[in-house]
Design a protein around this motif. Structure first.
Motif, PDB file in Angstrom:
ATOM      1  N   ILE A 160      -6.600  -6.793   1.923  1.00 18.28           N
ATOM      2  CA  ILE A 160      -7.623  -5.903   1.365  1.00 18.28           C
ATOM      3  C   ILE A 160      -8.696  -5.601   2.407  1.00 18.28           C
ATOM      4  O   ILE A 160      -9.101  -4.442   2.592  1.00 18.28           O
ATOM      5  N   TYR A 206       0.830  -1.209   0.000  1.00 14.96           N
ATOM      6  CA  TYR A 206       0.000   0.000   0.000  1.00 14.96           C
ATOM      7  C   TYR A 206       0.866   1.262   0.000  1.00 14.96           C
ATOM      8  O   TYR A 206       0.516   2.271   0.608  1.00 14.96           O
ATOM      9  N   GLU A 238      -8.155  -1.785   3.316  1.00 10.19           N
ATOM     10  CA  GLU A 238      -9.123  -0.985   2.572  1.00 10.19           C
ATOM     11  C   GLU A 238     -10.445  -0.865   3.314  1.00 10.19           C
ATOM     12  O   GLU A 238     -11.234   0.042   3.052  1.00 10.19           O
TER      13      GLU A 238
END
Length: 437
Positions: A261, A243, A265
């Motif tokens: 993820i 990231y 996220e």
């Protein structure tokens, strides 16, 4: 040497060491449960061939025994034990209790600790390695194979301390564990040090909180033969944080790296926590001097633990994020997708603590240079007759002085409580706090 169950050995000081049973074995040797002075302990007993291949092993162990453990979280070498025939040796150490489970159990879903427990794990790891480094030592081999946690409390135990070396010496036994070693070690440009420990610690913490490796994204997914040259490229010569805000070439791939993820996220944690990991694996990835220090991690994990909030619908632990509040964004439960109604918070100097039904304040909250969580100085309590009224109870031996929004000053004696309400200011003696709702 195999099959020493039932034997009676002697420690270096002459104490009887009765070998009971084999607990496990590895590439270095075997670990046994033993009884020393009627106390159960563990004995690590080396294979003779391993000793021959590590000429500095005895020196490292004797130095560790002399220096003593940094704190009680380390299953530290306590005393040498020698084979009467002179073929091998070992050392006794505290016995790991059954309540402690491996990080591998966490990764496989065999244990399911709460976020509060994980925050405590992070704090204790950072604090323990800070104490180790303060003694002029480096661990050399931080990885999830050497750390055990109590999933209920978050306590940690750190084992395999026979790899610990005095920083800057040439008595290193191992360079580290693949996937945890700092890039400069992978490239053959450095040997274990405090700085390389800091990288390994950051990788371990990323595993614990994101269930994934920070460098394994699209680049890893494209590797067809995961051999040594491929690993050296991924972890040493061309490492990219999955990231990295300025390099999207190694983002996680859906269907392969889903844990990363979901946790990154999904914005499960507060922004300050993501920022710290971003620095660890961007600036700190390439410049050892810019790595996140143990003291920074320690403070961050206390802050994270103080940020826990509960979903009113499902009870799941979430995290308060001041950045969301400033941006007029709702806090959404990661588990049931419900908007969370924020509980009151108290700001004590520069520290913000969420006041949940189970919140306790400790000496640290009045002085953030003193990491003392041994005995609470205050706790949130419910009114005995008005179930919707909550207060903060004084658990100290000194009076608090409370200023209400209208200027009225109240005295809160020990074992008494003040109702939690907007604008209440509390003089704790050593610090001042203000409640916000």
């Amino acid at each position: 040497m195999n099959g020493i169950e039932g034997q009676i050995l002697r420690t270096e000081s002459g104490r009887e060491c009765r070998v009971e049973k084999l607990l496990g074995s590895g590439g270095q040797g075997e670990v046994y449960r033993v009884i020393v002075n009627n106390q159960p302990m563990a004995l690590k007993w080396y294979y003779p061939n391993y000793i021959k291949g590590d000429p500095h092993l005895k020196e490292r162990l004797e130095n560790a025994i002399k220096k003593g453990p940094p704190n009680d979280r380390f299953l530290w070498p306590m005393e040498m034990v020698y084979d009467p025939k002179g073929k091998t040796f070992g050392y006794i150490m505290p016995l790991r209790e059954p309540r402690f489970k491996g990080i591998a159990d966490l990764m496989k879903g065999h244990i399911n600790p709460t976020f509060r427990s994980l925050c405590t794990v992070g704090y204790e790891l950072a604090d323990s390695f800070l104490q180790l480094h303060a003694k002029g030592l480096c661990y050399s081999d931080i990885s999830y194979g050497n750390v055990f946690i109590d999933p209920d409390t978050g306590e940690v135990r750190i084992c395999d301390n026979d790899n610990v070396v005095v920083t800057g010496t040439d008595t290193v036994g191992v360079l580290g564990t693949p996937r945890f070693m700092a890039p400069e070690i992978v490239r053959g440009e450095a040997r274990p040090s405090v700085e390389t420990d800091l990288f390994s610690l950051a990788v371990l913490l990323f595993y614990i909180f994101f269930m994934h490796h920070p460098l394994e994204g699209e680049k890893e997914a494209k590797i067809h033969c995961f051999d040594i040259p491929a690993m050296n490229k991924l972890y040493g010569y061309e490492p990219v944080f999955i990231y990295d805000p300025n390099d999207s070439s190694n983002r996680p791939v859906r269907g392969i790296h889903d844990n990363a993820i979901i946790y990154w996220e999904g914005e499960i944690y507060p922004k300050f926590f993501y920022d710290l990991f971003t620095r660890a694996f961007t600036e700190g990835l390439h410049d050892p001097k810019k790595r996140v220090r143990e003291s920074e991690w320690r403070k961050a994990f206390v802050r994270l633990r103080d940020s826990i909030i509960y979903c009113q619908r499902c009870g799941a632990q979430n995290f308060y994020d001041a950045e969301k509040l400033r941006a007029n964004r709702n806090h959404i439960c990661w588990y049931c997708n419900t908007v969370i109604h924020l509980p009151p918070r108290i700001k004590i100097e520069n520290t913000v603590v969420v006041l949940n039904y189970d919140t306790k304040l400790y000496p640290y909250h009045l002085d953030d240079t003193v990491y003392d969580f041994s005995k609470p100085i205050a706790e949130v309590v419910r009114h005995p007759t008005q179930k919707n009224v909550w207060g903060l109870k004084n658990l100290t031996n000194e009076n608090w002085y409370v200023t209400k929004p209208d200027g009225t000053i109240l005295e809160v004696q020990p074992n008494r409580s003040i109702t939690i309400s907007l604008g209440i200011k509390i003089n704790f003696g050593k610090a001042n706090g203000e409640i916000n709702i």
